[in-house]
Design an enzyme around this catalytic site. Structure first.
Site, PDB file in Angstrom:
ATOM      1  N   GLU A 111      48.101 -27.376 -23.574  1.00 34.74           N
ATOM      2  CA  GLU A 111      48.667 -28.029 -24.762  1.00 34.74           C
ATOM      3  C   GLU A 111      47.563 -28.452 -25.728  1.00 34.74           C
ATOM      4  O   GLU A 111      47.783 -28.563 -26.933  1.00 34.74           O
ATOM      5  CB  GLU A 111      49.557 -29.213 -24.327  1.00 34.74           C
ATOM      6  CG  GLU A 111      50.853 -28.692 -23.686  1.00 34.74           C
ATOM      7  CD  GLU A 111      51.560 -29.669 -22.773  1.00 34.74           C
ATOM      8  OE1 GLU A 111      51.173 -30.851 -22.717  1.00 34.74           O
ATOM      9  OE2 GLU A 111      52.515 -29.234 -22.091  1.00 34.74           O
ATOM     10  N   SER A 145      55.607 -26.660 -14.045  1.00 38.38           N
ATOM     11  CA  SER A 145      56.989 -26.920 -13.622  1.00 38.38           C
ATOM     12  C   SER A 145      57.114 -27.248 -12.139  1.00 38.38           C
ATOM     13  O   SER A 145      58.054 -26.820 -11.463  1.00 38.38           O
ATOM     14  CB  SER A 145      57.888 -25.731 -13.999  1.00 38.38           C
ATOM     15  OG  SER A 145      57.887 -25.549 -15.401  1.00 38.38           O
ATOM     16  N   GLU A 172      47.044 -23.146 -14.227  1.00 33.17           N
ATOM     17  CA  GLU A 172      48.294 -23.479 -14.905  1.00 33.17           C
ATOM     18  C   GLU A 172      48.698 -22.331 -15.829  1.00 33.17           C
ATOM     19  O   GLU A 172      48.267 -22.287 -16.989  1.00 33.17           O
ATOM     20  CB  GLU A 172      48.115 -24.741 -15.761  1.00 33.17           C
ATOM     21  CG  GLU A 172      47.788 -25.990 -14.978  1.00 33.17           C
ATOM     22  CD  GLU A 172      48.387 -27.227 -15.637  1.00 33.17           C
ATOM     23  OE1 GLU A 172      49.119 -27.930 -14.961  1.00 33.17           O
ATOM     24  OE2 GLU A 172      48.130 -27.460 -16.834  1.00 33.17           O
TER      25      GLU A 172
HETATM   26  C1  PEP Z   1      51.081 -30.152 -17.153  1.00 37.56           C
HETATM   27  O1  PEP Z   1      51.304 -30.961 -18.049  1.00 37.56           O
HETATM   28  O2  PEP Z   1      49.926 -29.880 -16.809  1.00 37.56           O
HETATM   29  C2  PEP Z   1      52.216 -29.490 -16.514  1.00 37.56           C
HETATM   30  C3  PEP Z   1      51.989 -28.651 -15.537  1.00 37.56           C
HETATM   31  O3  PEP Z   1      53.452 -29.796 -17.006  1.00 37.56           O
HETATM   32  P1  PEP Z   1      54.848 -29.506 -16.275  1.00 37.56           P
HETATM   33  O4  PEP Z   1      54.733 -29.971 -14.860  1.00 37.56           O
HETATM   34  O5  PEP Z   1      55.840 -30.291 -17.054  1.00 37.56           O
HETATM   35  O6  PEP Z   1      55.071 -28.028 -16.339  1.00 37.56           O
END
Ligand code: PEP
Length: 249
Positions: free
Chosen positions: A95, A209, A163
């Site tokens: 992000e 997630s 991620e």
């Molecule tokens: C994150 O913010 O690093 C993340 C993995 O978000 P989420 O668990 O909501 O996908």
């Protein structure tokens, strides 16, 4: 090695009062988990208050600027974070990359966090789900660019969070099997850079997630060393369940 669970609250909650409530409950959950280290990363504005409330959980930040001090209006340095008790700093979150953090910026932030003796949680992940290549070149680049030239004595403070961007905040997690494959490839890449002894000590986490239903599978079948949890970390019941399930593995 204890499993690591990092709560990324992102730009939440909307009030100080709610931040206090979440902190107290999540710290209580952290205190029941002997096999898990829990890190709370609230928005900067709540860091000091969260730090005063936690007894078991560790304090983390969601970003850090690379300069130590000076004319960078609106930014917050790793030195400042360290001075109020921060132990972990997330860098290169997708992000933040979407808001303009290039690999070069991430490299500078990563280096500054490590130079202050803090743990740097480097997020890497491909943008698309395309699987024609086993190890996406963008992930290799993100790793190589941040880790290049980092002194070996600082590597003990490095954490890698895999991620996949398409899984973050979408409710569409990667499968534990693919997480296992990607975390193996990441470990192989680290091995190539630093050799077996050092690379085997760098924790590799999964984020994207994660919830109370899938958390244990990522750790047991995906074989990661922990989890980076976004949305579900704001729900104290779900987060408590994630901690418990991982703790009980
Ligand atoms: C994150 O913010 O690093 C993340 C993995 O978000 P989420 O668990 O909501 O996908």
């Amino acid at each position: 090695m204890k499993k690591l669970i990092i709560a990324n609250w992102k730009m939440n909650p909307g009030s100080f009062r709610e931040a206090v409530r979440i902190t107290k409950e999540e710290d209580k959950s952290a205190s029941t988990a002997r096999n898990v280290e829990v890190v709370l990363t609230p928005p900067f504005v709540f860091l000091d208050s969260v730090n005063r409330l936690i007894e078991k959980a560790k304090l983390g930040a969601q970003d850090a600027f690379w300069e130590r001090a000076g004319k960078s209006t609106g930014e917050i340095s790793a030195v400042q974070l360290k001075s109020i008790g921060v132990k972990y700093v997330i860098v290169g979150h997708s992000e933040r990359r979407a808001l303009g953090d290039t690999n070069e910026i991430v490299r500078k932030k990563f280096k500054s966090v490590l130079s202050e003796g803090l743990c740097a949680v480097l997020c890497v992940g491909e943008k698309d789900r395309a699987k024609e290549v086993a190890f996406p070149p963008s992930v290799r680049e993100e790793l190589g660019s941040a880790l290049k030239g980092i002194s070996r004595k600082l590597l003990g403070k490095v954490v890698i969070a895999y991620e996949p961007v398409w899984a973050v905040g979408t409710g569409k997690p990667e499968s534990p099997q693919n997480v296992f494959e990607m975390s193996t490839l990441i470990r192989r890449e680290l091995f190539g850079m630093f050799g077996k002894k050092i690379s085997s000590q760098i924790p590799v986490l999964y984020g994207g997630s994660v919830d109370e239903k899938n958390a244990a599978d990522f750790v047991s079948h995906g074989r990661v060393d922990g989890l980076l949890v976004g949305g579900a970390s704001l729900n104290t019941v779900k987060f408590a369940s994630i901690i418990k399930k991982v703790n009980d593995i």
